[in-house]
Motif scaffolding. Sequence first.
Motif, mmCIF file in Angstrom:
data_model
loop_
_atom_site.group_PDB
_atom_site.id
_atom_site.type_symbol
_atom_site.label_atom_id
_atom_site.label_comp_id
_atom_site.label_asym_id
_atom_site.label_seq_id
_atom_site.Cartn_x
_atom_site.Cartn_y
_atom_site.Cartn_z
ATOM 1 N N GLY A 133 -2.474 5.397 -3.676
ATOM 2 C CA GLY A 133 -3.311 6.570 -3.438
ATOM 3 C C GLY A 133 -3.244 7.530 -4.612
ATOM 4 O O GLY A 133 -2.159 7.878 -5.068
ATOM 5 N N THR A 134 -4.403 7.968 -5.087
ATOM 6 C CA THR A 134 -4.451 8.810 -6.282
ATOM 7 C C THR A 134 -4.871 10.249 -5.996
ATOM 8 O O THR A 134 -5.146 10.999 -6.919
ATOM 9 C CB THR A 134 -5.428 8.208 -7.314
ATOM 10 O OG1 THR A 134 -6.713 8.086 -6.719
ATOM 11 C CG2 THR A 134 -4.938 6.860 -7.795
ATOM 12 N N GLY A 135 -4.927 10.631 -4.741
ATOM 13 C CA GLY A 135 -5.249 12.012 -4.427
ATOM 14 C C GLY A 135 -6.653 12.132 -3.865
ATOM 15 O O GLY A 135 -7.317 11.121 -3.672
ATOM 16 N N PRO A 136 -7.104 13.281 -3.545
ATOM 17 C CA PRO A 136 -6.484 14.569 -3.831
ATOM 18 C C PRO A 136 -5.267 14.803 -2.950
ATOM 19 O O PRO A 136 -5.127 14.218 -1.887
ATOM 20 C CB PRO A 136 -7.585 15.569 -3.499
ATOM 21 C CG PRO A 136 -8.417 14.872 -2.461
ATOM 22 C CD PRO A 136 -8.349 13.415 -2.809
ATOM 23 N N GLY A 137 -4.396 15.662 -3.451
ATOM 24 C CA GLY A 137 -3.194 15.963 -2.700
ATOM 25 C C GLY A 137 -2.162 16.665 -3.540
ATOM 26 O O GLY A 137 -2.461 17.198 -4.604
ATOM 27 N N SER A 138 -0.950 16.634 -3.047
ATOM 28 C CA SER A 138 0.173 17.287 -3.699
ATOM 29 C C SER A 138 0.415 16.707 -5.093
ATOM 30 O O SER A 138 0.506 15.496 -5.270
ATOM 31 C CB SER A 138 1.424 17.092 -2.839
ATOM 32 O OG SER A 138 2.597 17.267 -3.586
ATOM 33 N N PHE A 139 0.528 17.578 -6.086
ATOM 34 C CA PHE A 139 0.769 17.127 -7.456
ATOM 35 C C PHE A 139 2.093 16.381 -7.558
ATOM 36 O O PHE A 139 2.159 15.272 -8.080
ATOM 37 C CB PHE A 139 0.765 18.334 -8.406
ATOM 38 C CG PHE A 139 1.049 17.958 -9.830
ATOM 39 C CD1 PHE A 139 0.070 17.359 -10.600
ATOM 40 C CD2 PHE A 139 2.285 18.204 -10.394
ATOM 41 C CE1 PHE A 139 0.319 16.998 -11.917
ATOM 42 C CE2 PHE A 139 2.542 17.857 -11.707
ATOM 43 C CZ PHE A 139 1.562 17.255 -12.466
ATOM 44 N N THR A 140 3.157 16.963 -7.012
ATOM 45 C CA THR A 140 4.473 16.330 -7.100
ATOM 46 C C THR A 140 4.513 15.041 -6.298
ATOM 47 O O THR A 140 5.030 14.023 -6.766
ATOM 48 C CB THR A 140 5.569 17.305 -6.614
ATOM 49 O OG1 THR A 140 5.500 18.496 -7.409
ATOM 50 C CG2 THR A 140 6.947 16.686 -6.733
ATOM 51 N N GLY A 141 3.967 15.054 -5.098
ATOM 52 C CA GLY A 141 3.947 13.846 -4.281
ATOM 53 C C GLY A 141 3.173 12.718 -4.939
ATOM 54 O O GLY A 141 3.593 11.554 -4.927
ATOM 55 N N THR A 142 2.039 13.066 -5.545
ATOM 56 C CA THR A 142 1.233 12.066 -6.239
ATOM 57 C C THR A 142 2.000 11.480 -7.414
ATOM 58 O O THR A 142 1.972 10.272 -7.655
ATOM 59 C CB THR A 142 -0.098 12.684 -6.719
ATOM 60 O OG1 THR A 142 -0.781 13.220 -5.584
ATOM 61 C CG2 THR A 142 -0.975 11.657 -7.398
ATOM 62 N N ARG A 143 2.700 12.328 -8.139
ATOM 63 C CA ARG A 143 3.497 11.847 -9.281
ATOM 64 C C ARG A 143 4.628 10.932 -8.840
ATOM 65 O O ARG A 143 4.891 9.916 -9.470
ATOM 66 C CB ARG A 143 4.055 13.032 -10.071
ATOM 67 C CG ARG A 143 2.985 13.724 -10.878
ATOM 68 C CD ARG A 143 3.558 14.839 -11.664
ATOM 69 N NE ARG A 143 4.657 14.344 -12.492
ATOM 70 C CZ ARG A 143 4.986 14.809 -13.649
ATOM 71 N NH1 ARG A 143 4.310 15.810 -14.155
ATOM 72 N NH2 ARG A 143 6.004 14.327 -14.324
ATOM 73 N N VAL A 144 5.312 11.284 -7.764
ATOM 74 C CA VAL A 144 6.405 10.435 -7.259
ATOM 75 C C VAL A 144 5.864 9.052 -6.896
ATOM 76 O O VAL A 144 6.401 8.026 -7.318
ATOM 77 C CB VAL A 144 7.111 11.091 -6.043
ATOM 78 C CG1 VAL A 144 8.030 10.102 -5.345
ATOM 79 C CG2 VAL A 144 7.885 12.322 -6.470
ATOM 80 N N ILE A 188 0.868 -1.174 0.000
ATOM 81 C CA ILE A 188 0.000 0.000 0.000
ATOM 82 C C ILE A 188 0.904 1.223 0.000
ATOM 83 O O ILE A 188 1.822 1.316 0.810
ATOM 84 C CB ILE A 188 -0.912 0.023 1.235
ATOM 85 C CG1 ILE A 188 -1.766 -1.240 1.293
ATOM 86 C CG2 ILE A 188 -1.791 1.274 1.243
ATOM 87 C CD1 ILE A 188 -2.481 -1.449 2.604
ATOM 88 N N LEU A 189 0.629 2.149 -0.901
ATOM 89 C CA LEU A 189 1.508 3.305 -1.065
ATOM 90 C C LEU A 189 0.687 4.565 -1.287
ATOM 91 O O LEU A 189 -0.183 4.599 -2.162
ATOM 92 C CB LEU A 189 2.416 3.044 -2.268
ATOM 93 C CG LEU A 189 3.461 4.066 -2.646
ATOM 94 C CD1 LEU A 189 4.459 4.249 -1.509
ATOM 95 C CD2 LEU A 189 4.184 3.612 -3.896
ATOM 96 N N ASP A 190 0.942 5.603 -0.489
ATOM 97 C CA ASP A 190 0.310 6.893 -0.712
ATOM 98 C C ASP A 190 1.304 7.997 -0.395
ATOM 99 O O ASP A 190 1.847 8.056 0.709
ATOM 100 C CB ASP A 190 -0.941 7.074 0.146
ATOM 101 C CG ASP A 190 -1.649 8.358 -0.213
ATOM 102 O OD1 ASP A 190 -2.579 8.294 -1.029
ATOM 103 O OD2 ASP A 190 -1.248 9.430 0.285
ATOM 104 N N THR A 191 1.554 8.847 -1.363
ATOM 105 C CA THR A 191 2.509 9.940 -1.206
ATOM 106 C C THR A 191 1.873 11.292 -1.515
ATOM 107 O O THR A 191 2.573 12.234 -1.856
ATOM 108 C CB THR A 191 3.716 9.720 -2.148
ATOM 109 O OG1 THR A 191 3.229 9.652 -3.497
ATOM 110 C CG2 THR A 191 4.470 8.470 -1.803
ATOM 111 N N THR A 192 0.563 11.398 -1.388
ATOM 112 C CA THR A 192 -0.131 12.613 -1.812
ATOM 113 C C THR A 192 -0.106 13.737 -0.783
ATOM 114 O O THR A 192 -0.361 14.882 -1.133
ATOM 115 C CB THR A 192 -1.596 12.300 -2.145
ATOM 116 O OG1 THR A 192 -2.240 11.792 -0.982
ATOM 117 C CG2 THR A 192 -1.704 11.317 -3.281
ATOM 118 N N GLY A 193 0.185 13.437 0.463
ATOM 119 C CA GLY A 193 0.122 14.447 1.517
ATOM 120 C C GLY A 193 1.479 14.821 2.077
ATOM 121 O O GLY A 193 2.527 14.503 1.519
ATOM 122 N N ASP A 194 1.455 15.508 3.212
ATOM 123 C CA ASP A 194 2.691 15.899 3.890
ATOM 124 C C ASP A 194 3.452 14.686 4.401
ATOM 125 O O ASP A 194 4.662 14.743 4.587
ATOM 126 C CB ASP A 194 2.384 16.826 5.068
ATOM 127 C CG ASP A 194 1.830 18.161 4.613
ATOM 128 O OD1 ASP A 194 2.067 18.538 3.442
ATOM 129 O OD2 ASP A 194 1.160 18.831 5.422
#
Length: 125
Positions: A58-69, A5-11
């Motif tokens: 995780g696909t967002g909503p959230g940081s554009f750059t974090g979501t892309r990474v 499980i991976l989510d990088t959209t937030g802080d």
Amino acid sequence: MTTLILDTTGDQAFIGLAESGLLQSKIIITEGRQLSKFLLASIQSILQARTPIYIAIGTGPGSFTGTRVGGIVAKTLGFAWNIPLIPFSSTLLPDLELIASLSHEKYLLGEGCPQIELVYISPTP
């Protein structure tokens, strides 16, 4: 049936490992802007040489750059391991147990998709 499980959209970035829909362990990365330095090492650490059968991303909503990474890492690993990606809304965070359960059900129902579809909407001024 191992799940990453991976989510990088937030802080904070959330990485989880689930077995048959039940969360086994998790790592929270709080480094924010230095996410790319710690993400792959954290994934390697949590998997401990196991290969998942799918990746919940995780696909967002959230940081554009974090979501892309996160999306690029998930797509690359999914391609290398030839496994599907199961998208989930980042609004479900920080409940990784719920995400593990829901993504496991989606995988069993065959709702996995080989690519991530990200949509960004911006209000017009």
